[in-house]
Design an enzyme around this catalytic site. Sequence first.
Site, mmCIF file in Angstrom:
data_model
loop_
_atom_site.group_PDB
_atom_site.id
_atom_site.type_symbol
_atom_site.label_atom_id
_atom_site.label_comp_id
_atom_site.label_asym_id
_atom_site.label_seq_id
_atom_site.Cartn_x
_atom_site.Cartn_y
_atom_site.Cartn_z
ATOM 1 N N ASP A 58 0.855 -1.187 0.000
ATOM 2 C CA ASP A 58 0.000 0.000 0.000
ATOM 3 C C ASP A 58 0.897 1.245 0.000
ATOM 4 O OD1 ASP A 58 -2.438 1.521 0.332
ATOM 5 O OD2 ASP A 58 -1.814 1.850 2.390
ATOM 6 N N THR A 91 -3.186 5.380 -3.984
ATOM 7 C CA THR A 91 -2.097 6.164 -3.379
ATOM 8 C C THR A 91 -0.789 6.005 -4.164
ATOM 9 O OG1 THR A 91 -1.764 4.332 -1.868
ATOM 10 C CG2 THR A 91 -3.003 6.187 -1.040
ATOM 11 N N THR A 92 -0.552 4.805 -4.698
ATOM 12 C CA THR A 92 0.682 4.574 -5.473
ATOM 13 C C THR A 92 0.585 5.305 -6.814
ATOM 14 O OG1 THR A 92 0.750 2.393 -4.450
ATOM 15 C CG2 THR A 92 2.269 2.774 -6.249
ATOM 16 N N ASP A 394 -9.322 -0.202 2.332
ATOM 17 C CA ASP A 394 -9.269 0.417 1.003
ATOM 18 C C ASP A 394 -10.492 0.031 0.178
ATOM 19 O OD1 ASP A 394 -6.901 1.477 1.744
ATOM 20 O OD2 ASP A 394 -5.655 0.454 0.274
#
Length: 548
Positions: A58, A91-92, A394
């Site tokens: 994550d 997020t990445t 998530d």
Amino acid sequence: MSNKVLMIDGDRISGNEVRAQNVLAVTAIANIVKTSFGPIGLDKMLIDNIGSIVVTNDGATILQKIDIEHPAAKILVQLSELQDQEVGDGTTTVVILAAELLKRANELVARKVHPTVIISGFRLACTEAIKYINETLAVKVETLPKDFIINIAKTSMSSKTINDDSDFFSKIVIEAISRVKTIDYKGDVKYPINAINILKAHGKSAKESILVEGYALNCTVASEGMPKRIQGAKIAFLDFNLAKTKMKLGQKVVVTNVNDLEAIRDRENDIVKERISLIIKSGANVVLTTKGIDDLCLKYFVEAGCMAVRRCKKEDLKRIAKACGGTVLITLANLEGEESFDTTALGVADEVVQERLADDELIIVKNSNKKLASIILRGANELMLDEMERSIHDSLCIVKRTLESGTVVPGGGAVESALSIYLDNIAATMGSRKQLAISEFAESLLVVPKQLAVNAALDASDLVSKLKAYHHAAQTDPSKKSYAYSGLDLFNNKVRNNLEAGVLEPAIAKIKCIKFATESAITILRIDDKITLNPREQQGGDHEGHGH
């Protein structure tokens, strides 16, 4: 020289040098997370100074755990945290995209394009991209088959540890979300994921995780003499100690008569008794407190047949109070300076019961209004359970965003490829230097499908070229409109229609991702001077700061 002229006690770096440093720092951050991107991404093992281990892929978690000093790199860390708060996933993607935009912007600066021109070009490209997503790529959920929401959850889980059991976990996530559905005063449907409690228990396999209808508390009743099940529960929520009253430290009472001492002790006991009788007389038969309950108080609760639970988490108490219509009290004192317990502060639940789930006893608050749910995760070890919890969180966020916004887009690099072709066409119509910035923005978006292919050990150039050809056909040939939903199939090394394949994500996630990445890149690009002041020497010995 400028340092001496300005009398700056420190270092000053300006112009291209500071930009190069910032790009280097940001690229280094992106390089850390980019191999963990996508359904076939790899995990990172993070070990802190006391030896505790985190294994995760994550993006937000990885960047939070790394101790970063460079100011430009910190902006990227904050960016991933913002994406995590706003959307819960992606997020990445946002970090990789921001780094690529910055890298290409720096190349333009090296070609003598002014940063202000690049910034205005990026802003224009971002606005056009979002407009295109909303008008052309976004699909209304009403037009999709009924199981689309399961596909949304499965897409979110595809890059996580629980991917192999995504069928099982996606059903749990959907059921939990549907249990906490509420309608606010404006008539909008909301899904408060805070009302879903995720508990972790060691042992058994991941597939033996369960959804509990009600809010599960990782506590037990305070005394074995209390009832373990109460139906038609009236719950008092307390945020203070239920213990024998003691005088504050530093206070003194001088007693000359032994009988007076006995009277003081009796009064201390009576104060506690009065407090508990106030709570019991209000009709409360379940008492939840964040602090302790001493033996004397337990005796009164056992005699009254009440269930009392101590040391509950404050967040849990607030969530249960909200769902049951109660209020968390921090004191029994009223405005007159006396003590009273208002019955309106009581919460109502169908049943409060202590049950054995997994290897532990848990308190479960059950309510027919379906505003509470709990997921109890099972797994081999702490590392696996932590990663499962992050994955479920998530997934819950993504499902919530989809249901609340009502639009989805195909995944697998489809949106980025479509935008790249679209923005390239827009750039060709621009008669100014902004053309270069928009063209570079379009090219930067392709970092997403490229990285997906690289992480899956496939030929990125070949796959991305095919993908671009599909999207070019979709935007130029009206008979091939359905090609607009083409994305990568990394398991079969081909391009496919990801809308039909069920690889979906909420449109809001993509929009926020592009917005945040552009804003961050612009923020760092605007910096053309960095002044680092030297720490001041302490003067005055022991009297420092006292003006001596």
